[in-house]
Design a protein around this motif. Structure first.
Motif, PDB file in Angstrom:
ATOM      1  N   UNK A 139       3.015  -0.696 -12.242  1.00 36.69           N
ATOM      2  CA  UNK A 139       2.238  -0.001 -11.369  1.00 36.69           C
ATOM      3  C   UNK A 139       0.527   0.611 -12.124  1.00 36.69           C
ATOM      4  N   UNK A 140       1.477   1.820 -12.806  1.00 40.05           N
ATOM      5  CA  UNK A 140       0.660   2.220 -13.659  1.00 40.05           C
ATOM      6  C   UNK A 140      -0.196   1.681 -14.698  1.00 40.05           C
ATOM      7  N   UNK A 141       0.039   0.288 -15.220  1.00 39.20           N
ATOM      8  CA  UNK A 141      -0.043  -0.197 -16.125  1.00 39.20           C
ATOM      9  C   UNK A 141      -1.361  -0.872 -14.756  1.00 39.20           C
ATOM     10  N   UNK A 142      -1.098  -1.908 -14.403  1.00 36.37           N
ATOM     11  CA  UNK A 142      -2.260  -2.574 -13.332  1.00 36.37           C
ATOM     12  C   UNK A 142      -3.263  -1.632 -12.414  1.00 36.37           C
ATOM     13  N   UNK A 143      -2.797  -0.422 -12.246  1.00 36.52           N
ATOM     14  CA  UNK A 143      -4.054   0.488 -11.686  1.00 36.52           C
ATOM     15  C   UNK A 143      -5.018   1.002 -12.541  1.00 36.52           C
ATOM     16  N   UNK A 144      -4.323   1.539 -13.698  1.00 31.56           N
ATOM     17  CA  UNK A 144      -5.762   1.301 -14.706  1.00 31.56           C
ATOM     18  C   UNK A 144      -6.362  -0.088 -14.398  1.00 31.56           C
ATOM     19  N   UNK A 145      -5.368  -0.681 -15.027  1.00 32.31           N
ATOM     20  CA  UNK A 145      -6.655  -2.009 -15.115  1.00 32.31           C
ATOM     21  C   UNK A 145      -7.187  -2.532 -14.041  1.00 32.31           C
ATOM     22  N   UNK A 146      -6.804  -2.091 -12.746  1.00 24.98           N
ATOM     23  CA  UNK A 146      -7.996  -1.755 -11.769  1.00 24.98           C
ATOM     24  C   UNK A 146      -8.817  -0.826 -12.054  1.00 24.98           C
TER      25      UNK A 146
ATOM     26  N   UNK B 294       4.364  -8.888  -8.691  1.00 31.52           N
ATOM     27  CA  UNK B 294       4.641  -8.481  -7.906  1.00 31.52           C
ATOM     28  C   UNK B 294       4.951  -7.123  -8.160  1.00 31.52           C
ATOM     29  N   UNK B 295       4.824  -6.294  -7.153  1.00 29.21           N
ATOM     30  CA  UNK B 295       4.847  -5.204  -6.871  1.00 29.21           C
ATOM     31  C   UNK B 295       5.623  -4.968  -5.528  1.00 29.21           C
ATOM     32  N   UNK B 296       7.226  -4.518  -7.058  1.00 26.81           N
ATOM     33  CA  UNK B 296       8.066  -4.477  -6.198  1.00 26.81           C
ATOM     34  C   UNK B 296       9.116  -3.107  -5.765  1.00 26.81           C
ATOM     35  N   UNK B 297       8.818  -2.634  -4.331  1.00 24.03           N
ATOM     36  CA  UNK B 297       9.296  -1.318  -3.588  1.00 24.03           C
ATOM     37  C   UNK B 297      10.786  -0.928  -5.029  1.00 24.03           C
ATOM     38  N   UNK B 298      10.380   0.827  -4.905  1.00 22.36           N
ATOM     39  CA  UNK B 298      11.468   0.988  -5.836  1.00 22.36           C
ATOM     40  C   UNK B 298      12.634   1.109  -5.311  1.00 22.36           C
ATOM     41  N   UNK B 299      12.649   1.662  -4.189  1.00 25.26           N
ATOM     42  CA  UNK B 299      14.187   0.869  -3.464  1.00 25.26           C
ATOM     43  C   UNK B 299      15.057  -0.232  -4.282  1.00 25.26           C
ATOM     44  N   UNK B 300      13.964  -1.951  -4.064  1.00 30.00           N
ATOM     45  CA  UNK B 300      14.869  -2.792  -4.995  1.00 30.00           C
ATOM     46  C   UNK B 300      14.928  -2.644  -6.227  1.00 30.00           C
TER      47      UNK B 300
ATOM     48  N   UNK C  76       0.812  -0.911   0.177  1.00 27.36           N
ATOM     49  CA  UNK C  76      -0.190  -0.045   0.320  1.00 27.36           C
ATOM     50  C   UNK C  76       0.972   1.576   0.342  1.00 27.36           C
ATOM     51  N   UNK C  77       2.105   1.322   0.621  1.00 24.08           N
ATOM     52  CA  UNK C  77       3.179   2.373   0.840  1.00 24.08           C
ATOM     53  C   UNK C  77       3.082   2.775  -0.744  1.00 24.08           C
ATOM     54  N   UNK C  78       4.467   1.919  -1.328  1.00 21.11           N
ATOM     55  CA  UNK C  78       4.309   1.173  -2.316  1.00 21.11           C
ATOM     56  C   UNK C  78       3.242   2.367  -3.373  1.00 21.11           C
ATOM     57  N   UNK C  79       1.679   1.783  -2.869  1.00 21.72           N
ATOM     58  CA  UNK C  79       0.738   2.325  -4.548  1.00 21.72           C
ATOM     59  C   UNK C  79       0.065   3.584  -4.195  1.00 21.72           C
ATOM     60  N   UNK C  80       0.700   4.431  -2.842  1.00 16.73           N
ATOM     61  CA  UNK C  80      -0.309   5.553  -2.839  1.00 16.73           C
ATOM     62  C   UNK C  80      -0.593   6.460  -3.400  1.00 16.73           C
ATOM     63  N   UNK C  81       1.904   6.637  -3.480  1.00 15.26           N
ATOM     64  CA  UNK C  81       1.794   8.172  -4.680  1.00 15.26           C
ATOM     65  C   UNK C  81       1.842   7.831  -5.953  1.00 15.26           C
ATOM     66  N   UNK C  82       1.165   6.151  -6.547  1.00 12.65           N
ATOM     67  CA  UNK C  82       0.351   6.458  -7.674  1.00 12.65           C
ATOM     68  C   UNK C  82      -1.044   5.935  -7.540  1.00 12.65           C
ATOM     69  N   UNK C  83      -1.592   6.233  -6.356  1.00 12.06           N
ATOM     70  CA  UNK C  83      -2.520   6.054  -6.143  1.00 12.06           C
ATOM     71  C   UNK C  83      -3.598   7.593  -6.273  1.00 12.06           C
ATOM     72  N   UNK C  84      -2.880   8.785  -5.499  1.00 10.27           N
ATOM     73  CA  UNK C  84      -2.768  10.331  -5.403  1.00 10.27           C
ATOM     74  C   UNK C  84      -3.370  10.607  -6.830  1.00 10.27           C
ATOM     75  N   UNK C  85      -2.821  10.049  -8.183  1.00 10.99           N
ATOM     76  CA  UNK C  85      -2.927  10.993  -9.734  1.00 10.99           C
ATOM     77  C   UNK C  85      -5.113  10.588  -9.969  1.00 10.99           C
TER      78      UNK C  85
END
Length: 331
Positions: A316-323, A165-171, A18-27
Protein backbone atom coordinates in the motif's frame (compact mmCIF):
# COMPACT_ATOMS: atom_id res chain seq x y z
CA UNK A 1 -2.95 18.24 1.91
CA UNK A 2 -6.72 17.84 1.43
CA UNK A 3 -7.81 14.62 -0.26
CA UNK A 4 -11.23 13.88 -1.78
CA UNK A 5 -11.93 10.14 -2.09
CA UNK A 6 -15.03 9.01 -3.99
CA UNK A 7 -16.37 5.51 -3.27
CA UNK A 8 -18.82 3.66 -5.48
CA UNK A 9 -21.10 1.95 -2.94
CA UNK A 10 -22.76 -0.53 -5.31
CA UNK A 11 -21.00 -3.27 -3.36
CA UNK A 12 -18.96 -3.88 -0.24
CA UNK A 13 -15.61 -4.26 -2.00
CA UNK A 14 -15.07 -0.55 -2.69
CA UNK A 15 -15.84 0.31 0.94
CA UNK A 16 -13.66 -2.48 2.30
CA UNK A 17 -10.76 -1.17 0.20
CA UNK A 18 -11.28 2.41 1.39
CA UNK A 19 -11.33 1.30 5.02
CA UNK A 20 -8.04 -0.51 4.51
CA UNK A 21 -6.46 2.51 2.80
CA UNK A 22 -7.72 5.15 5.21
CA UNK A 23 -4.96 4.95 7.88
CA UNK A 24 -2.30 5.01 5.16
CA UNK A 25 -3.90 8.03 3.48
CA UNK A 26 -3.98 9.88 6.79
CA UNK A 27 -0.20 10.08 6.60
CA UNK A 28 -0.62 12.37 3.58
CA UNK A 29 -3.26 14.72 4.93
CA UNK A 30 -6.96 15.22 5.66
CA UNK A 31 -9.39 12.94 3.81
CA UNK A 32 -13.07 13.52 3.04
CA UNK A 33 -15.03 10.63 1.56
CA UNK A 34 -17.90 10.81 -0.93
CA UNK A 35 -20.23 7.79 -0.89
CA UNK A 36 -22.22 7.20 -4.08
CA UNK A 37 -24.80 4.38 -4.30
CA UNK A 38 -26.79 2.43 -1.75
CA UNK A 39 -25.99 -1.28 -2.09
CA UNK A 40 -23.35 -1.65 0.60
CA UNK A 41 -24.17 -3.57 3.77
CA UNK A 42 -20.89 -3.12 5.65
CA UNK A 43 -20.55 -0.81 8.64
CA UNK A 44 -18.76 2.29 7.35
CA UNK A 45 -16.19 3.61 9.80
CA UNK A 46 -14.99 6.47 7.60
CA UNK A 47 -15.37 10.27 7.62
CA UNK A 48 -18.05 10.41 4.92
CA UNK A 49 -18.67 14.10 4.23
CA UNK A 50 -20.76 13.79 1.07
CA UNK A 51 -23.41 11.23 0.08
CA UNK A 52 -25.48 10.51 -3.00
CA UNK A 53 -27.89 7.77 -4.05
CA UNK A 54 -25.95 7.85 -7.32
CA UNK A 55 -26.43 4.75 -9.41
CA UNK A 56 -27.31 1.66 -7.38
CA UNK A 57 -27.64 -1.95 -8.44
CA UNK A 58 -30.77 -4.02 -7.98
CA UNK A 59 -30.96 -7.77 -8.39
CA UNK A 60 -33.49 -10.29 -9.57
CA UNK A 61 -34.20 -13.08 -7.08
CA UNK A 62 -31.72 -15.63 -8.35
CA UNK A 63 -28.43 -14.24 -9.54
CA UNK A 64 -29.18 -11.57 -12.13
CA UNK A 65 -29.49 -7.80 -12.44
CA UNK A 66 -32.87 -6.07 -12.50
CA UNK A 67 -32.16 -3.53 -15.24
CA UNK A 68 -35.63 -1.99 -15.13
CA UNK A 69 -35.31 -1.19 -11.43
CA UNK A 70 -31.75 0.12 -11.92
CA UNK A 71 -32.88 2.46 -14.73
CA UNK A 72 -35.98 3.57 -12.81
CA UNK A 73 -33.87 4.74 -9.88
CA UNK A 74 -31.34 6.78 -11.86
CA UNK A 75 -31.88 10.54 -11.46
CA UNK A 76 -29.68 12.22 -14.11
CA UNK A 77 -30.74 15.80 -13.29
CA UNK A 78 -30.08 15.19 -9.61
CA UNK A 79 -26.67 13.72 -10.42
CA UNK A 80 -25.75 16.78 -12.53
CA UNK A 81 -26.86 19.05 -9.68
CA UNK A 82 -24.73 17.06 -7.21
CA UNK A 83 -21.73 17.15 -9.56
CA UNK A 84 -21.96 20.94 -9.75
CA UNK A 85 -22.23 21.19 -5.96
CA UNK A 86 -19.21 19.07 -5.04
CA UNK A 87 -16.52 21.56 -3.89
CA UNK A 88 -13.67 19.80 -5.67
CA UNK A 89 -11.55 22.91 -6.13
CA UNK A 90 -11.03 22.93 -2.35
CA UNK A 91 -9.01 19.69 -2.60
CA UNK A 92 -5.41 19.06 -3.58
CA UNK A 93 -5.97 15.44 -4.72
CA UNK A 94 -9.10 13.72 -6.03
CA UNK A 95 -9.18 9.91 -5.96
CA UNK A 96 -12.11 8.28 -7.74
CA UNK A 97 -13.00 4.64 -7.15
CA UNK A 98 -15.47 4.28 -10.04
CA UNK A 99 -17.96 7.05 -9.28
CA UNK A 100 -19.66 8.75 -12.24
CA UNK A 101 -20.74 11.88 -10.32
CA UNK A 102 -17.15 12.69 -9.32
CA UNK A 103 -15.95 12.04 -12.87
CA UNK A 104 -18.62 14.40 -14.22
CA UNK A 105 -17.83 17.00 -11.54
CA UNK A 106 -14.14 16.96 -12.48
CA UNK A 107 -15.00 17.62 -16.13
CA UNK A 108 -17.49 20.38 -15.27
CA UNK A 109 -15.17 22.07 -12.77
CA UNK A 110 -12.01 21.48 -14.83
CA UNK A 111 -10.05 19.73 -12.08
CA UNK A 112 -7.85 16.63 -12.24
CA UNK A 113 -8.53 13.20 -10.78
CA UNK A 114 -7.04 9.73 -10.74
CA UNK A 115 -9.30 6.73 -11.22
CA UNK A 116 -8.08 4.19 -8.69
CA UNK A 117 -9.52 0.72 -8.22
CA UNK A 118 -10.40 -2.50 -9.93
CA UNK A 119 -12.47 -0.97 -12.74
CA UNK A 120 -9.52 1.21 -13.77
CA UNK A 121 -7.72 -1.96 -14.87
CA UNK A 122 -10.20 -2.34 -17.76
CA UNK A 123 -8.77 0.70 -19.50
CA UNK A 124 -6.14 -1.80 -20.68
CA UNK A 125 -6.98 -4.05 -23.62
CA UNK A 126 -4.75 -6.71 -22.01
CA UNK A 127 -7.04 -7.20 -19.02
CA UNK A 128 -9.01 -10.46 -19.53
CA UNK A 129 -12.44 -10.32 -21.15
CA UNK A 130 -15.05 -13.03 -21.81
CA UNK A 131 -15.11 -14.67 -25.24
CA UNK A 132 -18.11 -12.52 -26.20
CA UNK A 133 -17.46 -8.85 -25.51
CA UNK A 134 -20.31 -6.48 -24.67
CA UNK A 135 -20.22 -3.08 -26.39
CA UNK A 136 -22.36 -1.59 -23.63
CA UNK A 137 -20.24 -3.26 -20.93
CA UNK A 138 -17.00 -2.00 -22.46
CA UNK A 139 -18.43 1.52 -22.72
CA UNK A 140 -19.44 1.55 -19.05
CA UNK A 141 -16.11 0.18 -17.82
CA UNK A 142 -14.08 2.67 -19.85
CA UNK A 143 -16.21 5.83 -19.62
CA UNK A 144 -18.49 5.62 -16.55
CA UNK A 145 -15.83 7.12 -14.25
CA UNK A 146 -13.13 8.17 -16.69
CA UNK A 147 -10.14 10.20 -15.53
CA UNK A 148 -6.90 11.53 -17.08
CA UNK A 149 -4.86 8.93 -15.17
CA UNK A 150 -5.68 5.40 -14.05
CA UNK A 151 -4.25 3.01 -11.48
CA UNK A 152 -5.88 -0.39 -11.71
CA UNK A 153 -6.06 -3.29 -9.28
CA UNK A 154 -6.29 -6.87 -10.52
CA UNK A 155 -5.30 -10.47 -9.81
CA UNK A 156 -2.26 -10.18 -12.09
CA UNK A 157 -0.22 -7.34 -13.62
CA UNK A 158 -1.80 -7.27 -17.07
CA UNK A 159 -0.43 -3.78 -17.84
CA UNK A 160 2.09 -1.24 -16.55
CA UNK A 161 -0.47 0.75 -14.49
CA UNK A 162 -2.06 -2.32 -12.84
CA UNK A 163 -0.99 -3.28 -9.32
CA UNK A 164 -1.90 -6.23 -7.03
CA UNK A 165 -5.13 -6.37 -4.98
CA UNK A 166 -5.35 -4.56 -1.67
CA UNK A 167 -5.65 -7.36 0.88
CA UNK A 168 -7.06 -6.54 4.32
CA UNK A 169 -4.55 -6.62 7.15
CA UNK A 170 -6.59 -9.31 8.98
CA UNK A 171 -6.23 -11.55 5.93
CA UNK A 172 -2.53 -10.78 5.39
CA UNK A 173 -1.70 -11.57 9.02
CA UNK A 174 -3.91 -14.67 9.21
CA UNK A 175 -2.80 -18.22 9.77
CA UNK A 176 -5.16 -20.06 7.36
CA UNK A 177 -6.67 -23.36 8.46
CA UNK A 178 -9.29 -25.77 7.18
CA UNK A 179 -12.19 -26.44 9.54
CA UNK A 180 -14.20 -28.06 6.76
CA UNK A 181 -17.04 -25.57 6.20
CA UNK A 182 -17.87 -23.80 2.95
CA UNK A 183 -18.23 -20.01 3.13
CA UNK A 184 -21.00 -18.62 0.90
CA UNK A 185 -21.27 -14.99 -0.15
CA UNK A 186 -23.65 -14.44 -3.07
CA UNK A 187 -25.45 -11.10 -2.55
CA UNK A 188 -27.38 -11.34 -5.83
CA UNK A 189 -29.16 -14.55 -4.72
CA UNK A 190 -32.15 -14.69 -2.40
CA UNK A 191 -32.11 -17.30 0.32
CA UNK A 192 -34.88 -19.37 -1.30
CA UNK A 193 -32.86 -19.81 -4.51
CA UNK A 194 -30.03 -21.83 -2.95
CA UNK A 195 -31.25 -23.21 0.36
CA UNK A 196 -32.60 -26.45 -1.11
CA UNK A 197 -29.27 -27.23 -2.78
CA UNK A 198 -27.33 -26.68 0.44
CA UNK A 199 -29.82 -28.77 2.43
CA UNK A 200 -29.32 -31.58 -0.11
CA UNK A 201 -25.74 -31.93 1.11
CA UNK A 202 -26.34 -32.68 4.83
CA UNK A 203 -22.76 -33.83 5.47
CA UNK A 204 -21.37 -30.50 4.31
CA UNK A 205 -21.61 -27.46 6.60
CA UNK A 206 -22.12 -24.01 5.08
CA UNK A 207 -21.46 -20.54 6.50
CA UNK A 208 -23.91 -18.39 4.53
CA UNK A 209 -23.64 -14.59 4.68
CA UNK A 210 -26.92 -12.84 3.80
CA UNK A 211 -27.92 -9.19 4.02
CA UNK A 212 -31.43 -10.13 5.24
CA UNK A 213 -30.06 -12.09 8.22
CA UNK A 214 -29.98 -10.12 11.49
CA UNK A 215 -28.23 -12.56 13.82
CA UNK A 216 -26.07 -15.67 13.59
CA UNK A 217 -28.05 -18.91 13.84
CA UNK A 218 -27.80 -22.50 12.66
CA UNK A 219 -30.49 -24.58 11.01
CA UNK A 220 -29.42 -28.08 9.98
CA UNK A 221 -26.18 -27.92 8.03
CA UNK A 222 -26.30 -24.15 7.45
CA UNK A 223 -25.09 -21.41 9.79
CA UNK A 224 -26.61 -18.09 8.70
CA UNK A 225 -24.61 -14.92 9.28
CA UNK A 226 -25.41 -11.23 8.85
CA UNK A 227 -22.93 -9.48 6.56
CA UNK A 228 -20.21 -8.54 9.01
CA UNK A 229 -16.54 -8.01 8.17
CA UNK A 230 -15.05 -9.66 11.27
CA UNK A 231 -17.25 -12.77 11.05
CA UNK A 232 -16.67 -13.07 7.31
CA UNK A 233 -12.89 -12.80 7.70
CA UNK A 234 -12.93 -15.49 10.37
CA UNK A 235 -15.09 -17.80 8.24
CA UNK A 236 -12.95 -17.27 5.13
CA UNK A 237 -9.67 -17.83 6.95
CA UNK A 238 -10.88 -21.16 8.35
CA UNK A 239 -13.01 -22.47 5.46
CA UNK A 240 -12.36 -25.40 3.16
CA UNK A 241 -13.60 -23.34 0.22
CA UNK A 242 -15.79 -20.42 -0.78
CA UNK A 243 -18.72 -20.04 -3.15
CA UNK A 244 -18.93 -16.42 -4.25
CA UNK A 245 -19.79 -14.16 -7.16
CA UNK A 246 -17.57 -12.75 -9.86
CA UNK A 247 -16.51 -9.74 -7.84
CA UNK A 248 -12.92 -8.81 -7.19
CA UNK A 249 -12.08 -8.34 -3.52
CA UNK A 250 -13.50 -11.58 -2.13
CA UNK A 251 -11.94 -13.85 -4.80
CA UNK A 252 -8.65 -11.96 -4.39
CA UNK A 253 -8.61 -12.62 -0.64
CA UNK A 254 -9.56 -16.27 -1.16
CA UNK A 255 -6.76 -16.67 -3.73
CA UNK A 256 -4.32 -15.03 -1.34
CA UNK A 257 -5.32 -17.53 1.38
CA UNK A 258 -5.07 -20.40 -1.16
CA UNK A 259 -8.71 -21.37 -0.66
CA UNK A 260 -10.77 -23.45 -3.05
CA UNK A 261 -13.14 -21.15 -5.02
CA UNK A 262 -16.35 -21.65 -6.96
CA UNK A 263 -17.27 -18.42 -8.77
CA UNK A 264 -20.82 -17.61 -9.92
CA UNK A 265 -20.75 -14.22 -11.69
CA UNK A 266 -23.94 -12.16 -11.63
CA UNK A 267 -25.93 -12.89 -14.77
CA UNK A 268 -25.42 -10.25 -17.49
CA UNK A 269 -23.01 -8.28 -15.28
CA UNK A 270 -20.16 -7.58 -17.70
CA UNK A 271 -17.49 -6.65 -15.18
CA UNK A 272 -18.14 -9.89 -13.28
CA UNK A 273 -17.97 -11.83 -16.56
CA UNK A 274 -14.56 -10.22 -17.16
CA UNK A 275 -13.42 -11.23 -13.66
CA UNK A 276 -14.71 -14.74 -14.29
CA UNK A 277 -12.63 -14.87 -17.48
CA UNK A 278 -9.55 -13.91 -15.46
CA UNK A 279 -10.34 -16.53 -12.79
CA UNK A 280 -10.85 -19.23 -15.46
CA UNK A 281 -7.39 -18.44 -16.90
CA UNK A 282 -6.04 -19.08 -13.41
CA UNK A 283 -7.83 -22.44 -13.22
CA UNK A 284 -10.69 -21.38 -10.91
CA UNK A 285 -14.04 -23.12 -11.67
CA UNK A 286 -16.78 -20.76 -12.89
CA UNK A 287 -20.52 -21.49 -13.12
CA UNK A 288 -22.67 -19.06 -15.11
CA UNK A 289 -26.13 -20.32 -14.17
CA UNK A 290 -27.49 -22.10 -11.12
CA UNK A 291 -30.20 -24.62 -12.01
CA UNK A 292 -31.98 -27.48 -10.27
CA UNK A 293 -28.77 -29.53 -10.03
CA UNK A 294 -26.70 -27.01 -8.12
CA UNK A 295 -25.94 -29.53 -5.39
CA UNK A 296 -24.28 -31.76 -8.01
CA UNK A 297 -22.17 -28.82 -9.18
CA UNK A 298 -21.07 -28.23 -5.57
CA UNK A 299 -20.27 -31.94 -5.07
CA UNK A 300 -18.20 -32.08 -8.26
CA UNK A 301 -16.36 -28.93 -7.23
CA UNK A 302 -15.64 -30.29 -3.76
CA UNK A 303 -14.36 -33.57 -5.21
CA UNK A 304 -12.22 -31.94 -7.89
CA UNK A 305 -8.57 -30.98 -7.55
CA UNK A 306 -8.31 -27.26 -8.22
CA UNK A 307 -5.03 -25.43 -8.81
CA UNK A 308 -4.02 -22.93 -6.15
CA UNK A 309 -2.80 -19.84 -8.02
CA UNK A 310 -0.46 -17.59 -6.05
CA UNK A 311 -1.21 -13.87 -6.01
CA UNK A 312 0.62 -11.01 -4.33
CA UNK A 313 -0.80 -8.57 -1.82
CA UNK A 314 -0.53 -4.90 -2.63
CA UNK A 315 2.24 -2.89 -1.03
CA UNK A 316 0.00 0.00 0.00
CA UNK A 317 2.78 2.47 0.79
CA UNK A 318 4.35 1.95 -2.64
CA UNK A 319 0.98 2.14 -4.41
CA UNK A 320 -0.03 5.38 -2.70
CA UNK A 321 3.33 6.93 -3.53
CA UNK A 322 2.76 5.86 -7.14
CA UNK A 323 -0.74 7.39 -6.99
CA UNK A 324 0.43 10.75 -5.68
CA UNK A 325 3.36 10.82 -8.13
CA UNK A 326 0.89 10.07 -10.93
CA UNK A 327 -1.39 12.86 -9.73
CA UNK A 328 1.50 15.34 -9.66
CA UNK A 329 2.19 14.55 -13.32
CA UNK A 330 -1.18 16.12 -14.14
CA UNK A 331 -0.15 19.56 -12.88
Amino acid sequence: MKIFYAIQATGNGHISRAIQLYPYLQQYGEIDFFMSGSNASLAIDLPVKFKSSGCSLFYSACGGLNYWKIAKNIRPLQMIKEAKALPLKEYDVIINDFDSITSLACKMQKVHSVQFGHQASFVSKHTPRPDKKSIMGETILKHYASAPKNIGLHFEKYDSFIVPPIIKEDIKQANPKDLGHITVYLPSFDQACLEKAFNSLPDQHFHWFLSEVNFKHTVGNITYFPVNQANFNESLISCHGIITGGGFETPAEALYLKKKILSIPILNHYEQECNAAALKKMGVPVVYEVGNNFELIIENWLNSVSPMPIIEANNINETLQYLFDTYNELD
